[in-house]
Design a protein around this motif. Structure first.
Motif, PDB file in Angstrom:
ATOM      1  N   MET A  62      44.129  74.764  86.043  1.00 48.93           N
ATOM      2  CA  MET A  62      43.096  74.479  85.045  1.00 48.93           C
ATOM      3  C   MET A  62      43.596  75.001  83.698  1.00 48.93           C
ATOM      4  O   MET A  62      44.504  75.829  83.653  1.00 48.93           O
TER       5      MET A  62
ATOM      6  N   ARG B 226      33.377  73.846  76.658  1.00 49.89           N
ATOM      7  CA  ARG B 226      33.234  74.125  78.093  1.00 49.89           C
ATOM      8  C   ARG B 226      33.017  72.871  78.926  1.00 49.89           C
ATOM      9  O   ARG B 226      33.446  72.771  80.054  1.00 49.89           O
TER      10      ARG B 226
ATOM     11  N   ASP C 177      26.610  73.328  85.098  1.00 46.38           N
ATOM     12  CA  ASP C 177      27.797  74.123  84.782  1.00 46.38           C
ATOM     13  C   ASP C 177      29.062  73.447  85.312  1.00 46.38           C
ATOM     14  O   ASP C 177      29.005  72.760  86.327  1.00 46.38           O
ATOM     15  N   PRO C 178      30.207  73.701  84.658  1.00 43.38           N
ATOM     16  CA  PRO C 178      31.456  73.123  85.163  1.00 43.38           C
ATOM     17  C   PRO C 178      31.738  73.598  86.584  1.00 43.38           C
ATOM     18  O   PRO C 178      31.648  74.795  86.871  1.00 43.38           O
ATOM     19  N   GLU C 179      32.046  72.650  87.471  1.00 45.92           N
ATOM     20  CA  GLU C 179      32.283  72.978  88.883  1.00 45.92           C
ATOM     21  C   GLU C 179      33.765  72.914  89.227  1.00 45.92           C
ATOM     22  O   GLU C 179      34.275  73.730  89.965  1.00 45.92           O
TER      23      GLU C 179
ATOM     24  N   TRP D 172      37.868  70.883  88.052  1.00 43.14           N
ATOM     25  CA  TRP D 172      38.670  70.258  86.998  1.00 43.14           C
ATOM     26  C   TRP D 172      39.397  69.050  87.552  1.00 43.14           C
ATOM     27  O   TRP D 172      39.830  69.072  88.711  1.00 43.14           O
TER      28      TRP D 172
END
Lengths: 215, 139
Positions: free
Chosen positions: B4, B11, B90-92, B94
Protein backbone atom coordinates in the motif's frame (compact mmCIF):
# COMPACT_ATOMS: atom_id res chain seq x y z
CA UNK A 1 20.47 -10.01 -42.72
CA UNK A 2 17.60 -11.06 -44.96
CA UNK A 3 15.59 -9.21 -47.57
CA UNK A 4 12.04 -10.44 -47.74
CA UNK A 5 9.44 -9.87 -50.43
CA UNK A 6 6.13 -8.12 -49.84
CA UNK A 7 3.37 -6.81 -52.06
CA UNK A 8 1.78 -3.44 -51.36
CA UNK A 9 -1.22 -1.66 -52.81
CA UNK A 10 -1.56 2.15 -52.80
CA UNK A 11 -4.20 3.40 -50.36
CA UNK A 12 -6.26 6.48 -51.10
CA UNK A 13 -8.62 6.41 -48.14
CA UNK A 14 -7.26 7.06 -44.67
CA UNK A 15 -8.72 7.31 -41.17
CA UNK A 16 -9.71 5.11 -38.25
CA UNK A 17 -12.77 3.49 -39.80
CA UNK A 18 -11.02 2.66 -43.06
CA UNK A 19 -8.03 1.23 -41.17
CA UNK A 20 -10.28 -0.90 -38.97
CA UNK A 21 -12.09 -2.28 -42.00
CA UNK A 22 -8.77 -3.07 -43.66
CA UNK A 23 -7.54 -4.93 -40.58
CA UNK A 24 -10.77 -6.92 -40.42
CA UNK A 25 -10.20 -7.92 -44.05
CA UNK A 26 -6.67 -9.21 -43.30
CA UNK A 27 -4.89 -6.15 -44.62
CA UNK A 28 -2.62 -3.76 -42.76
CA UNK A 29 -2.36 0.00 -43.25
CA UNK A 30 1.22 1.14 -43.79
CA UNK A 31 3.10 4.29 -44.69
CA UNK A 32 6.23 4.79 -46.76
CA UNK A 33 8.33 7.90 -46.14
CA UNK A 34 11.87 9.26 -46.27
CA UNK A 35 14.40 10.79 -48.63
CA UNK A 36 12.48 14.08 -48.72
CA UNK A 37 9.73 12.64 -50.92
CA UNK A 38 6.02 12.77 -50.19
CA UNK A 39 4.76 9.99 -47.91
CA UNK A 40 2.72 7.25 -49.58
CA UNK A 41 -0.11 5.45 -47.80
CA UNK A 42 -0.17 1.77 -48.75
CA UNK A 43 -1.71 -1.52 -47.68
CA UNK A 44 0.14 -4.81 -47.10
CA UNK A 45 -1.13 -8.29 -46.29
CA UNK A 46 -1.09 -9.04 -42.54
CA UNK A 47 -0.20 -12.72 -42.93
CA UNK A 48 2.62 -11.96 -45.33
CA UNK A 49 3.99 -9.35 -42.96
CA UNK A 50 3.80 -11.70 -39.96
CA UNK A 51 5.80 -14.25 -41.92
CA UNK A 52 8.40 -11.59 -42.76
CA UNK A 53 8.63 -10.45 -39.13
CA UNK A 54 8.79 -14.06 -37.94
CA UNK A 55 11.99 -14.52 -39.92
CA UNK A 56 13.52 -11.45 -38.30
CA UNK A 57 13.83 -9.50 -41.55
CA UNK A 58 14.45 -5.75 -41.37
CA UNK A 59 14.71 -5.03 -45.08
CA UNK A 60 11.83 -5.76 -47.41
CA UNK A 61 11.62 -5.57 -51.16
CA UNK A 62 8.19 -4.20 -51.92
CA UNK A 63 6.41 -4.43 -55.21
CA UNK A 64 4.42 -1.21 -55.52
CA UNK A 65 2.87 0.01 -58.76
CA UNK A 66 4.71 -2.84 -60.55
CA UNK A 67 8.07 -1.47 -59.36
CA UNK A 68 10.28 -3.30 -56.85
CA UNK A 69 12.16 -1.15 -54.32
CA UNK A 70 13.99 -1.92 -51.06
CA UNK A 71 12.53 -0.47 -47.87
CA UNK A 72 13.56 -0.59 -44.25
CA UNK A 73 10.95 -1.56 -41.66
CA UNK A 74 11.16 1.37 -39.29
CA UNK A 75 8.43 0.52 -36.82
CA UNK A 76 5.62 -1.95 -36.25
CA UNK A 77 2.75 -0.85 -34.04
CA UNK A 78 0.94 -3.57 -32.11
CA UNK A 79 -2.51 -3.72 -30.53
CA UNK A 80 -3.21 -3.26 -26.83
CA UNK A 81 -2.39 -6.91 -26.13
CA UNK A 82 0.95 -6.44 -27.92
CA UNK A 83 -0.05 -9.36 -30.11
CA UNK A 84 -1.24 -8.34 -33.59
CA UNK A 85 0.29 -5.61 -35.75
CA UNK A 86 -1.96 -2.64 -36.46
CA UNK A 87 0.32 -0.38 -38.49
CA UNK A 88 3.63 -0.49 -40.32
CA UNK A 89 6.18 2.26 -40.98
CA UNK A 90 8.57 1.81 -43.91
CA UNK A 91 11.39 4.12 -44.97
CA UNK A 92 12.98 4.55 -48.34
CA UNK A 93 16.66 3.57 -48.26
CA UNK A 94 19.60 3.30 -50.60
CA UNK A 95 21.53 0.06 -50.32
CA UNK A 96 24.78 1.93 -49.53
CA UNK A 97 23.17 4.03 -46.80
CA UNK A 98 24.06 3.85 -43.10
CA UNK A 99 21.11 3.64 -40.71
CA UNK A 100 20.58 3.64 -36.97
CA UNK A 101 18.47 0.73 -35.76
CA UNK A 102 17.60 -0.99 -32.50
CA UNK A 103 18.74 -4.61 -32.43
CA UNK A 104 17.74 -7.00 -29.67
CA UNK A 105 20.26 -8.86 -27.53
CA UNK A 106 19.60 -12.53 -26.86
CA UNK A 107 21.85 -14.08 -24.21
CA UNK A 108 23.05 -17.61 -24.99
CA UNK A 109 24.06 -20.35 -22.60
CA UNK A 110 23.90 -20.73 -18.82
CA UNK A 111 26.25 -18.53 -16.82
CA UNK A 112 28.72 -20.18 -14.42
CA UNK A 113 27.47 -17.90 -11.65
CA UNK A 114 23.91 -19.17 -12.04
CA UNK A 115 25.08 -22.67 -11.08
CA UNK A 116 26.69 -21.11 -7.99
CA UNK A 117 23.34 -19.71 -6.84
CA UNK A 118 23.33 -16.39 -8.70
CA UNK A 119 20.71 -14.84 -10.94
CA UNK A 120 21.51 -13.69 -14.47
CA UNK A 121 19.96 -10.26 -14.94
CA UNK A 122 19.76 -8.77 -18.43
CA UNK A 123 20.07 -5.01 -18.05
CA UNK A 124 20.09 -4.08 -21.74
CA UNK A 125 17.56 -5.82 -23.95
CA UNK A 126 18.30 -3.96 -27.17
CA UNK A 127 21.09 -1.79 -28.45
CA UNK A 128 21.24 1.08 -30.92
CA UNK A 129 23.52 0.18 -33.82
CA UNK A 130 24.80 2.26 -36.70
CA UNK A 131 25.50 0.16 -39.79
CA UNK A 132 25.01 -0.27 -43.50
CA UNK A 133 21.43 -1.03 -44.36
CA UNK A 134 22.48 -4.35 -45.90
CA UNK A 135 24.40 -5.41 -42.81
CA UNK A 136 21.86 -5.05 -40.04
CA UNK A 137 22.26 -8.04 -37.69
CA UNK A 138 19.00 -9.90 -36.90
CA UNK A 139 19.94 -10.21 -33.21
CA UNK A 140 23.12 -10.13 -31.16
CA UNK A 141 23.70 -13.43 -29.39
CA UNK A 142 26.57 -13.19 -26.91
CA UNK A 143 27.51 -16.25 -24.86
CA UNK A 144 27.34 -15.78 -21.10
CA UNK A 145 28.75 -19.15 -20.06
CA UNK A 146 31.95 -17.61 -18.63
CA UNK A 147 30.16 -15.14 -16.33
CA UNK A 148 30.79 -15.94 -12.69
CA UNK A 149 29.04 -14.53 -9.63
CA UNK A 150 29.32 -10.72 -9.70
CA UNK A 151 30.68 -10.65 -13.29
CA UNK A 152 29.12 -8.47 -15.95
CA UNK A 153 28.88 -8.64 -19.72
CA UNK A 154 29.76 -5.25 -21.19
CA UNK A 155 28.92 -3.67 -24.54
CA UNK A 156 32.53 -4.14 -25.67
CA UNK A 157 32.16 -7.90 -25.06
CA UNK A 158 29.26 -8.15 -27.50
CA UNK A 159 31.59 -8.64 -30.44
CA UNK A 160 29.90 -6.31 -32.90
CA UNK A 161 30.39 -7.31 -36.55
CA UNK A 162 32.84 -5.32 -38.70
CA UNK A 163 31.49 -1.98 -39.87
CA UNK A 164 28.86 -1.90 -37.14
CA UNK A 165 29.22 0.81 -34.48
CA UNK A 166 27.14 1.89 -31.53
CA UNK A 167 26.56 5.16 -29.72
CA UNK A 168 26.19 3.32 -26.40
CA UNK A 169 29.17 3.49 -24.03
CA UNK A 170 31.54 0.51 -24.42
CA UNK A 171 31.63 -0.02 -20.64
CA UNK A 172 27.85 -0.10 -20.20
CA UNK A 173 26.53 -3.31 -18.71
CA UNK A 174 24.47 -5.66 -20.85
CA UNK A 175 23.96 -8.40 -18.28
CA UNK A 176 25.17 -9.25 -14.82
CA UNK A 177 25.14 -12.24 -12.50
CA UNK A 178 23.91 -11.09 -9.10
CA UNK A 179 23.49 -13.00 -5.89
CA UNK A 180 19.93 -14.21 -5.45
CA UNK A 181 17.97 -12.00 -3.08
CA UNK A 182 16.11 -13.55 -0.19
CA UNK A 183 12.39 -12.84 -0.68
CA UNK A 184 10.67 -12.06 2.59
CA UNK A 185 7.71 -14.28 3.24
CA UNK A 186 5.32 -12.43 5.45
CA UNK A 187 2.17 -14.25 4.47
CA UNK A 188 0.91 -14.55 8.03
CA UNK A 189 1.34 -11.00 9.27
CA UNK A 190 -0.04 -9.54 6.04
CA UNK A 191 -3.62 -10.15 7.15
CA UNK A 192 -3.34 -8.62 10.60
CA UNK A 193 -1.57 -5.41 9.77
CA UNK A 194 -3.34 -4.67 6.51
CA UNK A 195 -6.59 -3.40 7.91
CA UNK A 196 -5.08 -1.60 10.88
CA UNK A 197 -2.37 0.50 9.25
CA UNK A 198 -3.13 3.52 7.16
CA UNK A 199 -0.63 5.49 5.12
CA UNK A 200 0.47 8.89 6.28
CA UNK A 201 -1.56 11.76 4.82
CA UNK A 202 0.45 14.45 3.05
CA UNK A 203 0.34 17.79 4.85
CA UNK A 204 -1.30 16.48 8.01
CA UNK A 205 0.38 16.15 11.43
CA UNK A 206 0.20 12.60 12.89
CA UNK A 207 -1.62 13.71 16.10
CA UNK A 208 -4.59 15.23 14.28
CA UNK A 209 -4.77 12.37 11.75
CA UNK A 210 -7.62 10.19 13.00
CA UNK A 211 -10.38 12.56 11.91
CA UNK A 212 -12.82 9.68 12.51
CA UNK A 213 -16.40 9.86 11.43
CA UNK A 214 -18.37 12.79 12.64
CA UNK A 215 -21.31 10.53 13.40
CA UNK B 1 3.07 -7.32 4.31
CA UNK B 2 0.62 -6.46 1.57
CA UNK B 3 1.48 -3.45 -0.53
CA UNK B 4 0.00 0.00 0.00
CA UNK B 5 1.25 3.56 -0.45
CA UNK B 6 3.48 5.08 2.26
CA UNK B 7 1.92 8.53 1.94
CA UNK B 8 -1.32 9.63 0.32
CA UNK B 9 -2.83 13.02 -0.34
CA UNK B 10 -6.40 11.89 0.40
CA UNK B 11 -7.61 9.01 2.58
CA UNK B 12 -10.52 8.03 0.37
CA UNK B 13 -11.01 8.03 -3.36
CA UNK B 14 -13.85 7.77 -5.84
CA UNK B 15 -14.52 4.37 -7.38
CA UNK B 16 -13.80 5.56 -10.92
CA UNK B 17 -14.62 3.67 -14.09
CA UNK B 18 -13.27 0.23 -14.88
CA UNK B 19 -12.77 0.22 -18.61
CA UNK B 20 -10.27 0.62 -21.39
CA UNK B 21 -7.30 -1.05 -22.94
CA UNK B 22 -3.68 -0.70 -21.90
CA UNK B 23 -1.73 1.70 -24.10
CA UNK B 24 1.42 1.41 -22.05
CA UNK B 25 2.79 -1.25 -19.72
CA UNK B 26 1.45 -3.89 -22.13
CA UNK B 27 4.70 -5.65 -22.99
CA UNK B 28 7.38 -7.22 -20.77
CA UNK B 29 9.96 -4.58 -19.82
CA UNK B 30 12.16 -6.17 -17.14
CA UNK B 31 11.88 -9.92 -17.57
CA UNK B 32 11.73 -12.25 -20.53
CA UNK B 33 8.28 -13.56 -19.57
CA UNK B 34 5.18 -11.89 -18.23
CA UNK B 35 1.60 -12.37 -17.12
CA UNK B 36 -0.87 -10.17 -18.98
CA UNK B 37 -4.37 -9.32 -17.83
CA UNK B 38 -7.07 -9.97 -20.44
CA UNK B 39 -9.76 -8.11 -18.52
CA UNK B 40 -9.97 -4.65 -16.99
CA UNK B 41 -10.60 -4.43 -13.25
CA UNK B 42 -9.23 -4.15 -9.74
CA UNK B 43 -6.55 -6.42 -8.26
CA UNK B 44 -6.38 -6.21 -4.48
CA UNK B 45 -3.11 -5.90 -2.57
CA UNK B 46 -3.75 -9.36 -1.09
CA UNK B 47 -4.17 -10.93 -4.52
CA UNK B 48 -0.93 -9.31 -5.69
CA UNK B 49 0.85 -10.59 -2.59
CA UNK B 50 -0.64 -14.07 -3.02
CA UNK B 51 0.57 -14.14 -6.61
CA UNK B 52 4.04 -12.99 -5.66
CA UNK B 53 4.32 -15.61 -2.91
CA UNK B 54 3.04 -18.37 -5.24
CA UNK B 55 5.73 -17.56 -7.79
CA UNK B 56 8.48 -17.13 -5.16
CA UNK B 57 7.68 -20.50 -3.57
CA UNK B 58 7.70 -22.24 -6.92
CA UNK B 59 10.91 -20.66 -8.19
CA UNK B 60 12.64 -20.98 -4.80
CA UNK B 61 15.76 -18.84 -5.26
CA UNK B 62 15.94 -19.05 -9.02
CA UNK B 63 15.27 -16.08 -11.27
CA UNK B 64 13.79 -12.74 -10.38
CA UNK B 65 10.15 -11.74 -10.08
CA UNK B 66 8.96 -8.26 -10.95
CA UNK B 67 5.56 -6.96 -9.84
CA UNK B 68 4.54 -4.32 -12.37
CA UNK B 69 1.33 -3.13 -10.65
CA UNK B 70 0.85 -1.30 -7.36
CA UNK B 71 -2.33 -0.86 -5.31
CA UNK B 72 -2.66 2.94 -5.27
CA UNK B 73 -6.42 3.06 -4.80
CA UNK B 74 -8.15 2.79 -1.41
CA UNK B 75 -11.52 1.04 -1.36
CA UNK B 76 -13.84 1.94 1.51
CA UNK B 77 -16.77 0.04 2.94
CA UNK B 78 -19.34 0.58 5.68
CA UNK B 79 -19.39 -1.66 8.77
CA UNK B 80 -22.03 -4.39 9.01
CA UNK B 81 -25.48 -3.51 10.39
CA UNK B 82 -24.96 0.20 9.82
CA UNK B 83 -27.72 2.40 8.49
CA UNK B 84 -27.15 4.19 5.23
CA UNK B 85 -25.90 7.76 5.32
CA UNK B 86 -23.53 9.33 7.85
CA UNK B 87 -20.80 9.68 5.29
CA UNK B 88 -18.45 7.42 3.38
CA UNK B 89 -17.10 4.30 5.07
CA UNK B 90 -13.50 3.81 6.13
CA UNK B 91 -10.82 2.49 3.76
CA UNK B 92 -10.79 -1.32 3.98
CA UNK B 93 -8.27 -2.43 1.39
CA UNK B 94 -6.12 -1.24 -1.50
CA UNK B 95 -6.41 -2.11 -5.15
CA UNK B 96 -4.44 -1.71 -8.37
CA UNK B 97 -6.42 -0.76 -11.44
CA UNK B 98 -5.52 -2.89 -14.44
CA UNK B 99 -6.65 -2.64 -18.03
CA UNK B 100 -6.95 -5.26 -20.73
CA UNK B 101 -3.35 -5.88 -21.74
CA UNK B 102 -1.58 -4.70 -18.56
CA UNK B 103 1.48 -6.78 -17.68
CA UNK B 104 1.10 -7.60 -13.98
CA UNK B 105 4.06 -9.86 -13.22
CA UNK B 106 7.33 -10.55 -14.96
CA UNK B 107 10.00 -13.21 -14.48
CA UNK B 108 13.63 -13.01 -15.57
CA UNK B 109 16.56 -15.40 -15.47
CA UNK B 110 14.75 -18.76 -15.73
CA UNK B 111 13.90 -21.18 -18.53
CA UNK B 112 10.60 -20.78 -20.34
CA UNK B 113 8.96 -23.95 -18.95
CA UNK B 114 9.72 -22.86 -15.40
CA UNK B 115 8.44 -19.33 -16.00
CA UNK B 116 5.30 -20.72 -17.65
CA UNK B 117 4.56 -22.93 -14.65
CA UNK B 118 5.31 -20.18 -12.13
CA UNK B 119 3.09 -17.66 -13.90
CA UNK B 120 0.31 -20.26 -14.21
CA UNK B 121 0.36 -20.48 -10.42
CA UNK B 122 0.20 -16.69 -10.21
CA UNK B 123 -2.69 -16.65 -12.68
CA UNK B 124 -4.68 -18.91 -10.34
CA UNK B 125 -4.51 -16.20 -7.69
CA UNK B 126 -5.76 -13.50 -10.06
CA UNK B 127 -9.45 -12.63 -10.31
CA UNK B 128 -9.41 -12.27 -14.11
CA UNK B 129 -8.29 -14.23 -17.13
CA UNK B 130 -4.59 -13.81 -17.84
CA UNK B 131 -2.15 -15.04 -20.42
CA UNK B 132 1.52 -15.87 -20.54
CA UNK B 133 3.58 -13.58 -22.79
CA UNK B 134 7.17 -13.57 -23.98
CA UNK B 135 9.32 -10.59 -24.77
CA UNK B 136 9.49 -9.98 -28.50
CA UNK B 137 12.93 -10.16 -30.06
CA UNK B 138 13.22 -7.69 -32.90
CA UNK B 139 10.30 -5.87 -34.48
Amino acid sequence: MQTAQLKAVPRTETGTRVSRNLRAAGQLPAIIYGHGQTPEAVTVGTRALLAVLGHGARMVEIELNSKKMPYLIKEVQYDHLDHLPIHLDLTRVDLDERVTVLVSIELKGTAKGVNDGGVLEQIMNEIELDCLVTEIPDTLQPFVTDLGLGDALLVKDLGLPDGVTTSVGMDDKVAMVREAEEEEETEADADGEEAAEMPEIVGRVRSEEPEEDKK
Amino acid sequence: MAMMPKRVKWRKSHRGKIRGQATSGNSPAYGEYGLQSLHPGWITARQIEAGRIAATHFLRREGKIYVRIFPHKPVSSKPLETRMGKGKGDPEFWVACVREGTIMFEIAGVKEELAREALARVAHKMPYRCRFVKRRLGL
